[in-house]
Design an enzyme around this catalytic site. Structure first.
Site, PDB file in Angstrom:
ATOM      1  N   ALA A  11       0.792  -1.375  -0.172  1.00 37.15           N
ATOM      2  CA  ALA A  11      -0.126  -0.060   0.018  1.00 37.15           C
ATOM      3  C   ALA A  11       0.713   1.378  -0.133  1.00 37.15           C
ATOM      4  CB  ALA A  11      -1.047  -0.068   1.281  1.00 37.15           C
ATOM      5  N   TYR A 153       3.616 -13.411 -15.063  1.00 35.76           N
ATOM      6  CA  TYR A 153       2.852 -12.526 -14.435  1.00 35.76           C
ATOM      7  C   TYR A 153       1.279 -13.016 -14.629  1.00 35.76           C
ATOM      8  CZ  TYR A 153       0.367  -8.156 -13.373  1.00 35.76           C
ATOM      9  OH  TYR A 153      -0.601  -7.206 -12.674  1.00 35.76           O
ATOM     10  N   LYS A 157      -1.275 -14.306 -11.938  1.00 36.22           N
ATOM     11  CA  LYS A 157      -2.745 -13.842 -11.691  1.00 36.22           C
ATOM     12  C   LYS A 157      -3.805 -14.667 -11.714  1.00 36.22           C
ATOM     13  CE  LYS A 157      -1.134  -9.653 -10.352  1.00 36.22           C
ATOM     14  NZ  LYS A 157      -1.581  -9.226  -8.805  1.00 36.22           N
TER      15      LYS A 157
HETATM   16  P1  NAP Z   1       3.153  -0.620  -8.054  1.00 38.62           P
HETATM   17  O1  NAP Z   1       2.901   0.791  -8.165  1.00 38.62           O
HETATM   18  O2  NAP Z   1       4.219  -1.004  -8.557  1.00 38.62           O
HETATM   19  O3  NAP Z   1       3.088  -0.836  -6.485  1.00 38.62           O
HETATM   20  C1  NAP Z   1       3.347  -2.251  -5.975  1.00 38.62           C
HETATM   21  C2  NAP Z   1       3.025  -2.430  -4.507  1.00 38.62           C
HETATM   22  O4  NAP Z   1       3.393  -3.778  -4.225  1.00 38.62           O
HETATM   23  C3  NAP Z   1       4.376  -1.630  -3.797  1.00 38.62           C
HETATM   24  O5  NAP Z   1       3.613  -0.975  -2.677  1.00 38.62           O
HETATM   25  C4  NAP Z   1       5.431  -2.407  -3.364  1.00 38.62           C
HETATM   26  O6  NAP Z   1       5.952  -2.084  -1.935  1.00 38.62           O
HETATM   27  C5  NAP Z   1       4.426  -3.605  -3.181  1.00 38.62           C
HETATM   28  N1  NAP Z   1       5.201  -4.749  -3.145  1.00 38.62           N
HETATM   29  C6  NAP Z   1       6.042  -5.643  -4.165  1.00 38.62           C
HETATM   30  N2  NAP Z   1       6.518  -6.542  -3.751  1.00 38.62           N
HETATM   31  C7  NAP Z   1       6.036  -6.677  -2.290  1.00 38.62           C
HETATM   32  C8  NAP Z   1       6.440  -7.826  -1.307  1.00 38.62           C
HETATM   33  N3  NAP Z   1       7.133  -8.730  -1.818  1.00 38.62           N
HETATM   34  N4  NAP Z   1       5.801  -7.689  -0.197  1.00 38.62           N
HETATM   35  C9  NAP Z   1       4.969  -6.656   0.151  1.00 38.62           C
HETATM   36  N5  NAP Z   1       4.849  -5.426  -0.821  1.00 38.62           N
HETATM   37  C10 NAP Z   1       5.371  -5.670  -1.937  1.00 38.62           C
HETATM   38  O7  NAP Z   1       1.897  -1.448  -8.680  1.00 38.62           O
HETATM   39  P2  NAP Z   1       0.404  -1.115  -9.134  1.00 38.62           P
HETATM   40  O8  NAP Z   1       0.311  -0.786 -10.294  1.00 38.62           O
HETATM   41  O9  NAP Z   1      -0.224  -0.218  -7.765  1.00 38.62           O
HETATM   42  O10 NAP Z   1      -0.244  -2.577  -8.646  1.00 38.62           O
HETATM   43  C11 NAP Z   1      -0.911  -3.248  -7.665  1.00 38.62           C
HETATM   44  C12 NAP Z   1      -1.443  -4.561  -7.768  1.00 38.62           C
HETATM   45  O11 NAP Z   1      -2.279  -4.397  -8.963  1.00 38.62           O
HETATM   46  C13 NAP Z   1      -0.537  -5.500  -8.201  1.00 38.62           C
HETATM   47  O12 NAP Z   1      -0.732  -6.896  -7.457  1.00 38.62           O
HETATM   48  C14 NAP Z   1      -0.706  -5.547  -9.634  1.00 38.62           C
HETATM   49  O13 NAP Z   1      -0.230  -6.643 -10.314  1.00 38.62           O
HETATM   50  C15 NAP Z   1      -2.056  -5.225  -9.839  1.00 38.62           C
HETATM   51  N6  NAP Z   1      -2.493  -4.750 -11.207  1.00 38.62           N
HETATM   52  C16 NAP Z   1      -1.859  -3.464 -11.721  1.00 38.62           C
HETATM   53  C17 NAP Z   1      -2.280  -3.093 -12.777  1.00 38.62           C
HETATM   54  C18 NAP Z   1      -1.729  -1.809 -13.246  1.00 38.62           C
HETATM   55  O14 NAP Z   1      -1.918  -1.593 -14.591  1.00 38.62           O
HETATM   56  N7  NAP Z   1      -0.957  -0.887 -12.681  1.00 38.62           N
HETATM   57  C19 NAP Z   1      -3.276  -3.850 -13.840  1.00 38.62           C
HETATM   58  C20 NAP Z   1      -3.472  -5.113 -12.988  1.00 38.62           C
HETATM   59  C21 NAP Z   1      -3.274  -5.648 -11.953  1.00 38.62           C
HETATM   60  P3  NAP Z   1       7.489  -1.497  -2.059  1.00 38.62           P
HETATM   61  O15 NAP Z   1       7.386  -0.533  -2.957  1.00 38.62           O
HETATM   62  O16 NAP Z   1       7.242  -1.041  -0.301  1.00 38.62           O
HETATM   63  O17 NAP Z   1       8.232  -2.598  -2.276  1.00 38.62           O
END
Ligand code: NAP
Length: 245
Positions: A11, A153, A157
């Protein structure tokens, strides 16, 4: 009504940050989990507190089974219960299947799928005791449709969807719902890394013709995490501008 305790993994930024803000606005005390970005998680906490809400930042690598166990024990020790778990933490390591390294496959599956399993595994005992709970797992349209260049990925998912449905079946009799939200292309740091060409090609596949906002996903999560949605379980809600219909 008692204050609800919510844990949102990953988060510190992007979609997780928006989910933490949305749940706090609904009156939840939010545990803002992070892995590497402590300062950013603390900034999210400050943002919530400034708006009159309650939150705390707690680090944990969700891909580590034992660390996740200790993390949830600490949350229960401090707050006595966990009402909502949002498994949002996720990473990408894109590449063509033929060239994908074993390490890139393992790291993505280890964080996105095993991380969600670890958290559900450690939170379920507490929720079973409470005879209530809401679990929302963040999947992706890549897990629903597949996506070239994202075998690791997409597999992780799609796995999250199977995990969601199995957990939903196991936990329903104790009043716990388990659902998934599958975002399409959302404007966060994860997608800001994509080239302009890839972004343009993506928009062609989206009936709305544009990327979504983290808040679009957060609203769907807040709905599935609300007390009013106790008869919805095992579902996958796509928040994707119509991409996967
Ligand atoms: P993001 O901006 O890269 O943020 C990812 C978050 O996950 C960061 O807070 C990071 O924390 C945390 N994280 C990564 N590895 C971790 C671990 N091992 N333990 C705990 N926290 C961890 O990504 P986002 O785009 O917001 O994506 C959030 C979710 O939505 C993900 O599951 C992603 O696959 C999914 N999603 C995103 C999209 C999109 O288009 N953006 C589309 C479909 C699904 P730190 O920075 O502190 O490491």
């Amino acid at each position: 009504m008692n204050e609800r305790i919510a844990v949102v993994t990953g988060a510190s930024k992007g979609i997780g940050r928006a989910i933490a803000l949305a749940l706090a606005a609904e009156g939840c005390m939010v545990v803002v989990n992070y892995n590497g970005s402590r300062e950013r998680a603390e900034a999210v906490v400050l943002e919530i507190e400034t708006a009159g809400g309650k939150a705390v930042a707690m680090g944990c690598d969700v891909s580590d089974f034992k660390a996740a166990e200790d993390f949830f024990k600490m949350v229960v020790d401090w707050y006595g219960r966990i009402d909502i778990l949002v498994n949002n933490a996720g990473i990408t390591k894109d590449g063509l299947l033929m060239k994908m390294s074993e390490e890139d496959f393992d790291r993505v599956v280890g964080t996105n799928l095993k991380g969600a399993f670890n958290c559900i595994r450690h939170v379920s005992r507490q929720m079973l005791k409470q005879r209530s709970g809401r679990i929302v797992n963040i999947s992706s349209v890549s897990g629903v449709m597949g996506n070239a260049g994202q075998a690791n990925y997409s597999a992780s998912k799609a796995g999250v969807i199977g995990l969601t449905k199995s957990a939903a079946r196991e936990l329903a009799s104790r009043g716990i719902t388990v659902n998934a939200v599958a975002p399409g292309f959302i404007d966060t740091e994860m997608t800001q890394a994509l080239s302009e060409k890839v972004k343009e090609q993506a928009c062609v596949q989206i009936p709305f013709g544009r990327f979504g906002r983290p808040e679009d996903v957060a609203e769907a999560v807040a709905f599935l995490a609300s007390e009013q949605t106790g008869y919805i379980t095992g579902q996958v809600l796509c928040v994707d501008g119509g991409m996967a219909m």
